[in-house]
Design a protein around this motif. Structure first.
Motif, mmCIF file in Angstrom:
data_model
loop_
_atom_site.group_PDB
_atom_site.id
_atom_site.type_symbol
_atom_site.label_atom_id
_atom_site.label_comp_id
_atom_site.label_asym_id
_atom_site.label_seq_id
_atom_site.Cartn_x
_atom_site.Cartn_y
_atom_site.Cartn_z
ATOM 1 N N ALA A 90 20.497 102.855 63.927
ATOM 2 C CA ALA A 90 20.426 103.139 62.489
ATOM 3 C C ALA A 90 19.686 104.444 62.238
ATOM 4 N N ALA A 91 18.595 104.626 62.955
ATOM 5 C CA ALA A 91 17.813 105.851 62.783
ATOM 6 C C ALA A 91 18.612 107.065 63.211
ATOM 7 N N SER A 92 19.291 106.935 64.342
ATOM 8 C CA SER A 92 20.097 108.036 64.843
ATOM 9 C C SER A 92 21.202 108.386 63.868
ATOM 10 N N SER A 93 21.850 107.341 63.323
ATOM 11 C CA SER A 93 22.921 107.547 62.348
ATOM 12 C C SER A 93 22.413 108.259 61.120
ATOM 13 N N ALA A 94 21.217 107.891 60.679
ATOM 14 C CA ALA A 94 20.642 108.508 59.480
ATOM 15 C C ALA A 94 20.369 109.983 59.706
ATOM 16 N N VAL A 95 19.840 110.291 60.891
ATOM 17 C CA VAL A 95 19.520 111.687 61.190
ATOM 18 C C VAL A 95 20.778 112.517 61.301
ATOM 19 N N VAL A 96 21.776 112.014 62.019
ATOM 20 C CA VAL A 96 22.999 112.773 62.253
ATOM 21 C C VAL A 96 23.787 112.967 60.980
ATOM 22 N N SER A 97 23.893 111.904 60.158
ATOM 23 C CA SER A 97 24.728 111.986 58.962
ATOM 24 C C SER A 97 24.121 112.831 57.877
ATOM 25 N N SER A 98 22.806 112.766 57.715
ATOM 26 C CA SER A 98 22.197 113.501 56.603
ATOM 27 C C SER A 98 21.535 114.792 57.030
ATOM 28 N N GLY A 99 20.792 114.720 58.111
ATOM 29 C CA GLY A 99 20.096 115.918 58.575
ATOM 30 C C GLY A 99 18.972 116.336 57.673
ATOM 31 N N SER A 147 24.825 116.141 66.759
ATOM 32 C CA SER A 147 25.881 116.306 67.741
ATOM 33 C C SER A 147 27.223 116.039 67.080
ATOM 34 N N GLY A 148 28.243 116.873 67.421
ATOM 35 C CA GLY A 148 29.578 116.695 66.858
ATOM 36 C C GLY A 148 29.673 117.232 65.440
ATOM 37 N N TRP A 149 30.665 116.732 64.699
ATOM 38 C CA TRP A 149 30.892 117.184 63.332
ATOM 39 C C TRP A 149 29.874 116.573 62.380
ATOM 40 N N VAL A 150 29.274 117.408 61.567
ATOM 41 C CA VAL A 150 28.295 116.961 60.571
ATOM 42 C C VAL A 150 28.597 117.673 59.249
ATOM 43 N N THR A 151 28.572 116.931 58.151
ATOM 44 C CA THR A 151 28.774 117.523 56.828
ATOM 45 C C THR A 151 27.419 117.937 56.260
ATOM 46 N N ASN A 152 27.266 119.224 55.959
ATOM 47 C CA ASN A 152 25.978 119.690 55.460
ATOM 48 C C ASN A 152 25.854 119.468 53.950
ATOM 49 N N ALA A 153 24.736 119.886 53.395
ATOM 50 C CA ALA A 153 24.456 119.648 51.975
ATOM 51 C C ALA A 153 25.461 120.339 51.062
ATOM 52 N N SER A 154 26.112 121.385 51.544
ATOM 53 C CA SER A 154 27.093 122.113 50.741
ATOM 54 C C SER A 154 28.497 121.552 50.883
ATOM 55 N N GLY A 155 28.640 120.477 51.666
ATOM 56 C CA GLY A 155 29.954 119.870 51.865
ATOM 57 C C GLY A 155 30.768 120.524 52.959
ATOM 58 N N GLN A 156 30.178 121.489 53.684
ATOM 59 C CA GLN A 156 30.884 122.156 54.776
ATOM 60 C C GLN A 156 30.850 121.304 56.043
ATOM 61 N N TYR A 159 29.983 122.038 63.286
ATOM 62 C CA TYR A 159 30.087 121.431 64.617
ATOM 63 C C TYR A 159 28.846 121.760 65.443
ATOM 64 N N TYR A 160 28.161 120.681 65.923
ATOM 65 C CA TYR A 160 26.963 120.824 66.751
ATOM 66 C C TYR A 160 27.293 120.478 68.200
ATOM 67 N N ASN A 161 26.798 121.278 69.116
ATOM 68 C CA ASN A 161 26.955 121.004 70.542
ATOM 69 C C ASN A 161 26.051 119.840 70.938
ATOM 70 N N THR A 162 26.205 119.362 72.178
ATOM 71 C CA THR A 162 25.430 118.203 72.625
ATOM 72 C C THR A 162 23.934 118.475 72.678
ATOM 73 N N ASN A 163 23.568 119.743 72.761
ATOM 74 C CA ASN A 163 22.140 120.076 72.785
ATOM 75 C C ASN A 163 21.575 120.277 71.378
ATOM 76 N N GLY A 164 22.377 119.967 70.361
ATOM 77 C CA GLY A 164 21.895 120.036 68.989
ATOM 78 C C GLY A 164 21.963 121.408 68.351
ATOM 79 N N THR A 165 22.657 122.381 68.989
ATOM 80 C CA THR A 165 22.756 123.729 68.438
ATOM 81 C C THR A 165 24.203 124.038 68.054
ATOM 82 N N THR A 166 24.393 125.088 67.263
ATOM 83 C CA THR A 166 25.732 125.550 66.910
ATOM 84 C C THR A 166 25.981 126.894 67.572
ATOM 85 N N ASP A 167 27.248 127.182 67.831
ATOM 86 C CA ASP A 167 27.588 128.495 68.374
ATOM 87 C C ASP A 167 27.368 129.552 67.299
#
Length: 377
Positions: A90-99, A147-156, A159-167
């Protein structure tokens, strides 16, 4: 249970016998004395049996309590482990989905609490391994990595890599599909610093159109108007955004090369082939007589190009283009030694014109009849 039952039956039987003997010898002191002794002996036997029963029961109870404590400990540890996994998920889901910082803080507190609980309850090596695994997951969650696809606050879509960074930079890459839920489904996306791009986008010197709903390249002949725009883009089957003069829906339109949008005002433009065309306010190329910057010009219906001299006919009207300034003439003009009169729109006054106008003005109002005239000669 066998001891308890035996002791109970023995006690009841002994008590019954003692009562019967007391009734039968109540008047005989000798027999009564003997009976009393017998009764005392029986009571001692009952007490011994009862003591034995109690000891056995206590022993069994003690064993059950010990076993129960062990089971309870295992169940407790299992429940804590299950609860820990659920909380971490649940905690992981909350972090990934909202950020968001608030969600991350809440998740970190929850994970920390669960991790401590699992560690303190671990009593076996297996439980210790489970606690270690939970702490490892907790470490990932508390780090705030996505990690993976995440929708940011602007609705965009980001895509995050497995290490938590973006290209960084602009790239066209194959990634897990945003819309296809089939396992292993992928799609191609244009990213800018990890953000999936939409609409008309430049890539390697060309313009491409990415569907705003799927973020994937749109490969179909279509005209797309984006939100907030009055005019749109023309896209071909390869996904290219077209510009210049383009044929669409049976006629020709002009798309501004600087914006790739349909031209929304009248203008005299140069095409991708170097020729000039007149564009109307709806973006379509126009033909026939056209007023432009206070003068009249004529554009050929077959070539769409400016006519530079001579006679022209359009919609049953006749026009004449002066070769000197390439404009339509108006008023009275002498052409080839003959005087002609043209109206303010450049149309020639003539018998043919007057005849056509006479019929057009009476269209739908005239009746015709055919009468056979007999020969009189």
């Amino acid at each position: 249970m066998a001891i308890t039952t035996a002791a109970t039956v023995l006690g009841v039987a002994t008590a019954t016998t003692a009562d019967a003997q007391a009734d039968s010898v109540s008047e005989n002191p000798v027999v009564a004395s003997a009976s009393a002794q017998s009764t005392s002996s029986s009571s001692q036997q009952v007490m011994l049996a009862t003591a034995s029963e109690s000891s056995a029961t206590d022993s069994a109870t003690s064993a059950n309590v010990t076993n129960s404590a062990s089971v309870t400990s295992q169940v407790s540890a299992t429940n804590v482990g299950v609860s820990a996994v659920a909380t971490v998920e649940a905690a992981s889901s909350a972090v990934v989905s909202s950020g968001s910082a608030a969600s991350t803080s809440t998740s970190v507190q929850a994970v920390s609490s669960v991790s401590n609980a699992v560690s303190s309850s671990a009593t076996t090596s297996q439980e210790a391994d489970s606690a270690s695994a939970v702490r490892e997951v907790a470490s990932v969650v508390t780090s705030g990595k996505k990690s993976g696809w995440v929708t940011n606050a602007s609705g965009q879509k980001v895509y995050y890599n497995t290490n938590g960074t973006t290209d960084t930079g602009r790239e066209y890459v194959q990634l897990p599909s945003l819309t296809d839920t089939t396992k292993g489904a992928t799609g191609w996306y244009l990213l800018q610093d990890g953000v999936a791009q939409k609409g008309a986008q430049e890539w390697y010197g060309s313009e491409w159109y990415f569907d705003p709903s799927t973020c994937q390249l749109l490969k179909e002949n279509t005209y797309r108007v984006e939100k907030g725009q009055k005019v749109g883009y023309l896209v071909n089957s390869n996904g290219n955004v077209l510009s210049g003069v383009q044929k669409w829906m049976g006629t020709y339109y002009y798309f501004d090369p600087s914006t790739n949008l349909l031209l929304d005002h009248q203008d005299y433009v140069k095409s991708q082939w170097g020729y000039y065309y007149m564009v109307g306010s709806n973006g379509a190329l126009v033909t026939g007589p056209v007023r432009w910057q206070g003068s009249l010009y004529y554009f050929d219906p077959s070539s769409y190009l400016l006519k530079t001299s001579g006679w022209a006919e359009h919609n049953h009207y006749v026009y004449y283009v002066n070769s000197g300034d390439q404009k339509l003439v108006t008023g009275t003009q002498t052409i080839g030694g003959v005087r002609y009169t043209f109206d303010s729109n450049g149309a020639l006054y003539s018998f043919t014109r007057r005849t056509i106008e006479w019929f057009l003005n009476r269209e739908g109002k005239l009746t015709y009849s055919y009468v056979r005239v007999p020969k009189w000669y």
